[in-house]
Design a protein around this motif. Structure first.
Motif, PDB file in Angstrom:
ATOM      1  N   THR A 168       0.830  -1.207   0.000  1.00  0.00           N
ATOM      2  CA  THR A 168       0.000   0.000   0.000  1.00  0.00           C
ATOM      3  C   THR A 168       0.865   1.258   0.000  1.00  0.00           C
ATOM      4  OG1 THR A 168      -1.746  -1.181   1.204  1.00  0.00           O
ATOM      5  CG2 THR A 168      -1.827   1.230   1.220  1.00  0.00           C
ATOM      6  N   PHE A 171       2.201   1.614  -3.435  1.00  0.00           N
ATOM      7  CA  PHE A 171       1.122   2.018  -4.339  1.00  0.00           C
ATOM      8  C   PHE A 171       0.871   3.524  -4.252  1.00  0.00           C
ATOM      9  CE2 PHE A 171      -3.444   2.961  -4.667  1.00  0.00           C
ATOM     10  CZ  PHE A 171      -3.673   2.634  -5.995  1.00  0.00           C
ATOM     11  N   GLY A 242       2.673  -3.208  -5.382  1.00  0.00           N
ATOM     12  CA  GLY A 242       2.120  -1.864  -5.235  1.00  0.00           C
ATOM     13  C   GLY A 242       2.458  -0.969  -6.409  1.00  0.00           C
ATOM     14  N   ALA A 245       0.319  -2.057  -9.418  1.00  0.00           N
ATOM     15  CA  ALA A 245      -1.068  -1.620  -9.255  1.00  0.00           C
ATOM     16  C   ALA A 245      -1.208  -0.124  -9.520  1.00  0.00           C
ATOM     17  CB  ALA A 245      -1.557  -1.960  -7.848  1.00  0.00           C
ATOM     18  N   ALA A 246      -0.260   0.681  -9.049  1.00  0.00           N
ATOM     19  CA  ALA A 246      -0.308   2.124  -9.286  1.00  0.00           C
ATOM     20  C   ALA A 246      -0.156   2.437 -10.767  1.00  0.00           C
ATOM     21  CB  ALA A 246       0.791   2.822  -8.481  1.00  0.00           C
TER      22      ALA A 246
END
Length: 301
Positions: A168, A171, A242, A245-246
């Motif tokens: 997280t 990300f 992360g 995903a970003a």
């Protein structure tokens, strides 16, 4: 506060030495060698030494020096602001270099060279900082040498939660980086420094909030409490997931792997005007064909 002053002087010395190293490398090396090797080496060296000294203050400062987390967070913000202003485009973070590769901004050879330079810079920074601590210039360093051989893992929660926390943090960091990467440095540097400070304050108690695989490797992989595979899951795979995903959320795709946008439909910005139906009359003068009007295309007698 004498120990804190020595640490602040150490920060200034590290930044100054790395800045001299960057300037000399830029003069002596080709632009390609400087960008892929020397710049990343200097940036990783600077980041590693500064973060190790700061981490020592986080662990020992509250009870050994009597200062609170506000002092450490202020130093963290100022350090990352200085890093952002002095890195000269270096990332000192493997996930950022891999992101540039996936965005087609760097080829495979340049990315591999950056990763090797980052590893070498982090390893050198760890060795030099250990030597500096061995001089025991302050009580902080004396205590650090006593507890160094029995360091414990930075993972203070369950393994899955720790991997989620690091993922997280990565990300959010990469999402801000992608948003600001084409912006002016005057806005980019403080925004990234604020982001790092906030993430460290929020996630630090759980995993140390590294979200940098190279930095985490030299800092905590040798400590007892977790296996090597545990550290890989949390500090390598978590930040990598992360970052991916970003990138997928921001771009809608990963350019290195496929061109099709998976999340966002691309609509044309320009509207195509509807064609008007015209008929030709005598004299080649066009006029609109009205509803109910008979055609004059019958042959003449």
């Amino acid at each position: 506060m004498a120990g804190l002053n020595v640490s602040i002087a150490f920060f200034f010395l590290v930044v100054g030495v790395c800045q001299v190293l960057r300037r000399l490398s830029k003069r002596l090396l080709s632009p390609g060698a400087y960008g892929c090797l020397a710049r990343e080496l200097a940036g990783s060296l600077q980041l590693c030494m500064s973060c190790l000294e700061l981490r020592m203050l986080v662990e020992i400062g509250p009870w050994g020096g009597g200062f609170g987390p506000d002092v450490v967070l202020t130093l963290l913000f100022l350090l990352f602001a200085v890093h952002g202003a002095s890195f000269d485009g270096a990332s000192a973070n493997p996930t950022i270099s891999l992101q540039e590769f996936l965005l087609l901004e760097s080829d495979l050879a340049a990315t591999a060279a950056k990763l090797l330079a980052q590893g070498a810079g982090m390893g050198t920074g760890w060795a030099v900082t250990k030597l500096y601590w061995s001089w025991e210039l302050t009580n902080f360093h004396f205590i650090q040498n006593l507890i160094a051989s029995e360091c414990s893992s930075s993972i203070r929660t369950s393994l899955h939660h720790a991997a989620f926390v690091e993922g997280t943090c990565s990300f959010l960091f990469h999402l801000v980086l992608l948003k600001l990467r084409l912006g002016h440095p005057m806005c980019q540097v403080p925004a990234l420094a604020v982001t790092v400070t906030f993430l460290t304050y929020t996630a630090g108690p759980f995993t140390g909030a590294f979200f940098n695989p190279a930095l985490a490797t030299v800092t905590t992989f040798h400590c007892s409490g977790n296996s090597f595979w545990d550290y890989v899951q949390v500090y390598w795979l978590g930040p990598l997931a992360g970052m991916l995903a970003a990138l997928l959320l921001y771009q809608g795709n990963i350019p290195r792997l496929f061109q099709k946008n998976l999340l966002y439909s691309q609509k044309s910005k320009y509207k195509i005007p509807k064609a008007r139906v015209l008929v030709h009359v005598e004299g080649d003068e066009p006029r609109r064909k009205r509803k109910g009007e008979k055609s004059n295309s019958e042959p003449r007698a």
